[in-house]
Design an enzyme around this catalytic site. Structure first.
Site, short mmCIF file in Angstrom:
data_model
loop_
_atom_site.label_atom_id
_atom_site.label_comp_id
_atom_site.label_asym_id
_atom_site.label_seq_id
_atom_site.Cartn_x
_atom_site.Cartn_y
_atom_site.Cartn_z
N CYS A 74 89.27 63.54 46.79
CA CYS A 74 88.70 63.33 48.12
C CYS A 74 88.23 64.67 48.66
O CYS A 74 88.94 65.67 48.54
CB CYS A 74 89.75 62.72 49.04
SG CYS A 74 89.17 62.45 50.73
N HIS A 126 89.16 55.50 54.93
CA HIS A 126 89.00 56.60 55.88
C HIS A 126 88.77 56.08 57.31
O HIS A 126 89.11 56.76 58.28
CB HIS A 126 87.81 57.48 55.49
CG HIS A 126 88.11 58.47 54.40
ND1 HIS A 126 89.02 59.49 54.54
CD2 HIS A 126 87.59 58.63 53.16
CE1 HIS A 126 89.06 60.22 53.43
NE2 HIS A 126 88.19 59.71 52.56
N HIS A 169 88.11 53.32 48.84
CA HIS A 169 88.51 54.68 49.25
C HIS A 169 87.81 55.08 50.55
O HIS A 169 88.45 55.56 51.49
CB HIS A 169 88.18 55.66 48.12
CG HIS A 169 88.44 57.10 48.45
ND1 HIS A 169 89.35 57.87 47.77
CD2 HIS A 169 87.90 57.92 49.39
CE1 HIS A 169 89.37 59.09 48.29
NE2 HIS A 169 88.50 59.14 49.26
N GLU A 170 86.49 54.86 50.60
CA GLU A 170 85.72 55.28 51.78
C GLU A 170 86.11 54.46 53.01
O GLU A 170 86.26 55.01 54.11
CB GLU A 170 84.22 55.18 51.52
CG GLU A 170 83.70 56.09 50.42
CD GLU A 170 84.17 57.53 50.52
OE1 GLU A 170 84.37 58.03 51.64
OE2 GLU A 170 84.37 58.15 49.46
NI NI Z 1 87.89 60.61 50.70
#
Ligand code: NI
Length: 190
Positions: A107, A153, A149-150
């Site tokens: 990341c 966030h 994953h995104e």
């Molecule tokens: Ni990330």
């Protein structure tokens, strides 16, 4: 357009729940996304979420280059193939089944480190493009991993918080060295 500074783990903006975007077609959103794209490509990375550039809005950008795709030769639009640069405003994710897979992640907000993270193998995701049109796609493999994953966030979740086995968390250089040593030991033993 400008390169934006990337927030690193420990910055409170990365732990916040990001706000929905009222109007995906607004010029503010367009210019933010243009700068996010430049910042992602320059890093280099394959994805970036707005909170990573200190903007707590529900926006992610990503792409799956052929070299990273689970099936690099898949036809355009295949769930596990390469994906061109994509913007998702107010994205939502739905796992298609409970199957998960482990793989290495990194990341831009956790620079230098990598670790093994379980993710759903097959998902459907929805969101809006910058022209306000709806996006709905099926994703598998690396494509599905990047989107999960995104989107994490946007809810204040960083990949180490998803790891099942924290002993795999390590610096990229050391981890690669160890994996290569293990691979050559396996070859020598065969
Ligand atoms: Ni990330």
């Amino acid at each position: 357009m400008a390169l934006l500074q990337i927030a690193r783990m420990g910055d409170p903006v990365l732990r916040m729940k990001a706000q929905p975007v009222d109007d995906p077609t607004s010029p503010d959103v367009g210019s933010l996304v243009a700068s996010m794209r430049e910042t992602m490509l320059a890093a280099p990375g394959v994805g970036l979420a707005a909170p990573q550039v200190h903007v707590s809005w529900r926006i992610v950008v990503f792409q799956v280059p052929p070299a990273r795709a689970t099936d690099p030769t898949a036809a355009p639009g295949a769930p596990d193939g390469p994906v061109p640069f994509t913007v998702l405003v107010n994205p939502e994710i739905e796992p298609l089944d409970m199957a998960q897979a482990d793989d290495w992640e990194g990341c831009l907000s956790v620079p230098g480190l990598t670790g093994v993270v379980p993710r759903f193998l097959r998902i459907r995701y929805r969101g809006f493009d910058l022209d306000g049109s709806r996006i709905e796609r099926l994703a598998e493999g690396f494509h599905a991993r990047v989107v999960q994953h995104e989107c994490d966030h946007l809810d204040g979740v960083l990949y180490p918080m998803r790891m099942g086995d924290l002993t795999t968390l390590g610096f990229v250089e050391e981890t690669q060295r160890a994996l290569q040593a293990r691979a050559s030991a396996a070859r020598a033993g065969s």
